[in-house]
Scaffold this active site. Structure first.
Site, PDB file in Angstrom:
ATOM      1  N   GLU A 162       0.826  -1.214   0.000  1.00 26.45           N
ATOM      2  CA  GLU A 162       0.000   0.000   0.000  1.00 26.45           C
ATOM      3  C   GLU A 162       0.855   1.257   0.000  1.00 26.45           C
ATOM      4  OE1 GLU A 162      -3.624  -1.771   2.730  1.00 26.45           O
ATOM      5  OE2 GLU A 162      -1.762  -1.164   3.700  1.00 26.45           O
ATOM      6  N   ASP A 215      -7.525  -4.942   8.699  1.00 21.03           N
ATOM      7  CA  ASP A 215      -7.171  -3.686   8.035  1.00 21.03           C
ATOM      8  C   ASP A 215      -7.077  -3.834   6.528  1.00 21.03           C
ATOM      9  OD1 ASP A 215      -4.912  -5.201   7.987  1.00 21.03           O
ATOM     10  OD2 ASP A 215      -3.565  -3.710   8.837  1.00 21.03           O
TER      11      ASP A 215
HETATM   12  P1  NAD Z   1       2.473 -10.580  13.488  1.00 24.81           P
HETATM   13  O1  NAD Z   1       2.349 -11.556  12.383  1.00 24.81           O
HETATM   14  O2  NAD Z   1       3.818 -10.223  14.013  1.00 24.81           O
HETATM   15  O3  NAD Z   1       1.581 -11.055  14.741  1.00 24.81           O
HETATM   16  C1  NAD Z   1       0.282 -11.520  14.601  1.00 24.81           C
HETATM   17  C2  NAD Z   1       0.023 -12.544  15.692  1.00 24.81           C
HETATM   18  O4  NAD Z   1      -1.358 -12.927  15.631  1.00 24.81           O
HETATM   19  C3  NAD Z   1       0.846 -13.834  15.543  1.00 24.81           C
HETATM   20  O5  NAD Z   1       1.601 -14.055  16.709  1.00 24.81           O
HETATM   21  C4  NAD Z   1      -0.209 -14.910  15.315  1.00 24.81           C
HETATM   22  O6  NAD Z   1       0.134 -16.161  15.877  1.00 24.81           O
HETATM   23  C5  NAD Z   1      -1.425 -14.303  15.993  1.00 24.81           C
HETATM   24  N1  NAD Z   1      -2.716 -14.829  15.565  1.00 24.81           N
HETATM   25  C6  NAD Z   1      -3.136 -15.119  14.303  1.00 24.81           C
HETATM   26  N2  NAD Z   1      -4.401 -15.603  14.345  1.00 24.81           N
HETATM   27  C7  NAD Z   1      -4.775 -15.592  15.646  1.00 24.81           C
HETATM   28  C8  NAD Z   1      -5.963 -15.977  16.327  1.00 24.81           C
HETATM   29  N3  NAD Z   1      -6.995 -16.463  15.668  1.00 24.81           N
HETATM   30  N4  NAD Z   1      -6.014 -15.837  17.675  1.00 24.81           N
HETATM   31  C9  NAD Z   1      -4.937 -15.349  18.361  1.00 24.81           C
HETATM   32  N5  NAD Z   1      -3.787 -14.985  17.771  1.00 24.81           N
HETATM   33  C10 NAD Z   1      -3.707 -15.099  16.438  1.00 24.81           C
HETATM   34  O7  NAD Z   1       1.731  -9.242  12.967  1.00 24.81           O
HETATM   35  P2  NAD Z   1       1.816  -7.771  13.565  1.00 24.81           P
HETATM   36  O8  NAD Z   1       2.874  -6.988  12.889  1.00 24.81           O
HETATM   37  O9  NAD Z   1       1.763  -7.827  15.047  1.00 24.81           O
HETATM   38  O10 NAD Z   1       0.438  -7.201  13.011  1.00 24.81           O
HETATM   39  C11 NAD Z   1      -0.791  -7.697  13.508  1.00 24.81           C
HETATM   40  C12 NAD Z   1      -1.926  -7.189  12.662  1.00 24.81           C
HETATM   41  O11 NAD Z   1      -2.049  -5.764  12.812  1.00 24.81           O
HETATM   42  C13 NAD Z   1      -1.732  -7.423  11.162  1.00 24.81           C
HETATM   43  O12 NAD Z   1      -2.951  -7.884  10.641  1.00 24.81           O
HETATM   44  C14 NAD Z   1      -1.397  -6.061  10.609  1.00 24.81           C
HETATM   45  O13 NAD Z   1      -1.803  -5.921   9.269  1.00 24.81           O
HETATM   46  C15 NAD Z   1      -2.190  -5.179  11.545  1.00 24.81           C
HETATM   47  N6  NAD Z   1      -1.702  -3.802  11.641  1.00 24.81           N
HETATM   48  C16 NAD Z   1      -2.628  -2.815  11.716  1.00 24.81           C
HETATM   49  C17 NAD Z   1      -2.235  -1.504  11.854  1.00 24.81           C
HETATM   50  C18 NAD Z   1      -3.251  -0.424  11.975  1.00 24.81           C
HETATM   51  O14 NAD Z   1      -2.903   0.753  11.897  1.00 24.81           O
HETATM   52  N7  NAD Z   1      -4.496  -0.755  12.211  1.00 24.81           N
HETATM   53  C19 NAD Z   1      -0.870  -1.186  11.896  1.00 24.81           C
HETATM   54  C20 NAD Z   1       0.063  -2.227  11.872  1.00 24.81           C
HETATM   55  C21 NAD Z   1      -0.366  -3.541  11.745  1.00 24.81           C
END
Ligand code: NAD
Length: 356
Positions: free
Chosen positions: A65, A236
């Protein structure tokens, strides 16, 4: 003290190493508080920004993005990806970098890593929103999804909202153990949990920050009682959500920029005219945040370009004082601006100033 020239022959570049040093120089919690203040200042002047939903390029495994905005004086954009399967091959789910430029000349002012800065600004924005939305006396937060973003969320809510307890759950126990290790000694009581149901017990704030490229149901309707604040960060993208639709129907929903959140947020599950409240209106005081103790409030976070702009503006403001940047030779700078060709020729091997 390092001087940044008014006319930049170089572009200041904040590397990953510079960013890490900057965090330790300022202190993580203080930096989260200062970032939240910068983000708040820009939400207060919401109408002065050029706004557009981010430009997304989707593929089977993820999304790339671009997130542009401008306040008329400074232009900024972030490049960011989201690839939930990346961690299985040792890569991060989210990486990012971003840039500010001078609108008057179009010249870049700053290039910065934003993988770490995104985690900071996302957590700071969540906590800023929560300050207006959490029930009175909230001290305990559940964090479901204990990956890269999770510790930043915990510490932002501690520094900005005063929580003292975090209940952690992840489908992968190793992620919870990693978060427990990282958060030890940071002034939070830490409770590892074996299920999402256990994690949300007694929590007034529930943060969902999981990564999965599908309509997931991290929370079902029966799990969410009255009087809680939901901070939904992980949903997101189109087709990537975390909450059951019925929860949304019982919640007062707060969003960053509706045209983007309707595409990417939890509310993609709702009718396009379902009422939502814009965060900037709560921050300016035009619309109240939480109005009673029984409400379910939901911050449907997707991340918006102005938050990255605010974060980059904050980083730019730290450079002169800290000297934590490198000089990037990004701009061709001929003495005669129309003699770009001559500048290239003068760099030929054997020419004065050229390579041997
Ligand atoms: P990451 O991959 O480091 O961590 C995600 C975690 O979620 C992993 O440890 C995984 O095991 C766990 N997980 C997956 N499915 C699960 C479930 N059903 N129950 C419990 N745990 C579960 O990712 P990250 O960098 O921490 O990002 C997390 C999310 O946040 C991503 O989807 C990312 O796109 C989103 N994000 C959003 C924003 C925003 O501004 N809203 C900003 C950054 C990241």
């Amino acid at each position: 003290m390092t001087t940044l020239p008014g006319h930049l022959a170089f572009v200041p570049f904040v590397s990953v190493d510079n960013m890490m040093q900057l965090i330790h120089h300022i202190g993580l919690e203080r930096m989260l508080i200062e970032l939240a203040a910068a983000i708040e200042d820009d939400f207060k002047r919401w109408e002065s920004f050029d706004k557009t939903p981010r430009v997304a390029s989707h593929s089977a495994d993820g999304v790339i993005e671009l997130m542009p905005t401008s306040d008329g004086d400074i232009y900024g954009f972030k490049y960011v990806n989201g690839h939930p399967k990346n961690t299985k091959s040792g890569l991060q789910t989210v990486t990012a970098f971003g840039m500010l430029a001078d609108v008057a000349t179009g010249y870049p002012l700053l290039l910065s890593e934003m993988t770490i800065l995104t985690a900071l600004r996302t957590a700071a924005t969540s906590a800023l929103a929560a300050r207006h939305l959490v029930p009175r006396g909230a001290r305990c937060m559940a964090i479901i999804g204990n990956g890269a973003q999770s510790e930043f969320q915990a510490l932002a809510f501690k520094a900005i909202c005063g929580i003292d307890t975090v209940r952690l759950y992840d489908i992968d126990r190793a992620a919870t153990e990693k978060a427990m290790r990282n958060l030890a000694g940071q002034g939070l009581a830490l409770i590892p949990c074996d299920s999402p149901e256990q994690a949300i017990e007694g929590a007034q704030i529930i943060t969902t920050v999981t990564a999965d490229k599908q309509y997931a149901t991290i929370l079902t309707d029966n799990m969410v009682g009255t009087g809680v604040h939901l901070n939904a960060v992980g949903g997101d993208c189109p087709g990537k959500t975390e909450l059951h639709r019925d929860i949304l129907l019982r919640s007062r929903i707060f969003v960053e920029y509706p045209p983007q959140t309707r595409i990417e947020g939890e509310i993609q599950q709702l009718a396009p005219d379902h009422p939502v409240t814009e965060l900037w209106q709560v921050i300016t005081g035009a619309v109240p945040g939480r109005t009673n103790g029984d409400q379910i409030t939901l911050f449907d976070s997707v991340g918006f370009a102005t938050e990255d702009f605010s974060a980059l503006r904050y980083i730019l403001g730290q450079l002169q004082r800290t000297g934590l940047f490198q000089r990037l030779d990004l701009l061709a700078d001929p003495d005669d601006p129309r003699d770009l060709f001559g500048m290239v020729q003068r760099a030929a091997p054997g020419q004065p100033g050229g390579r041997e």
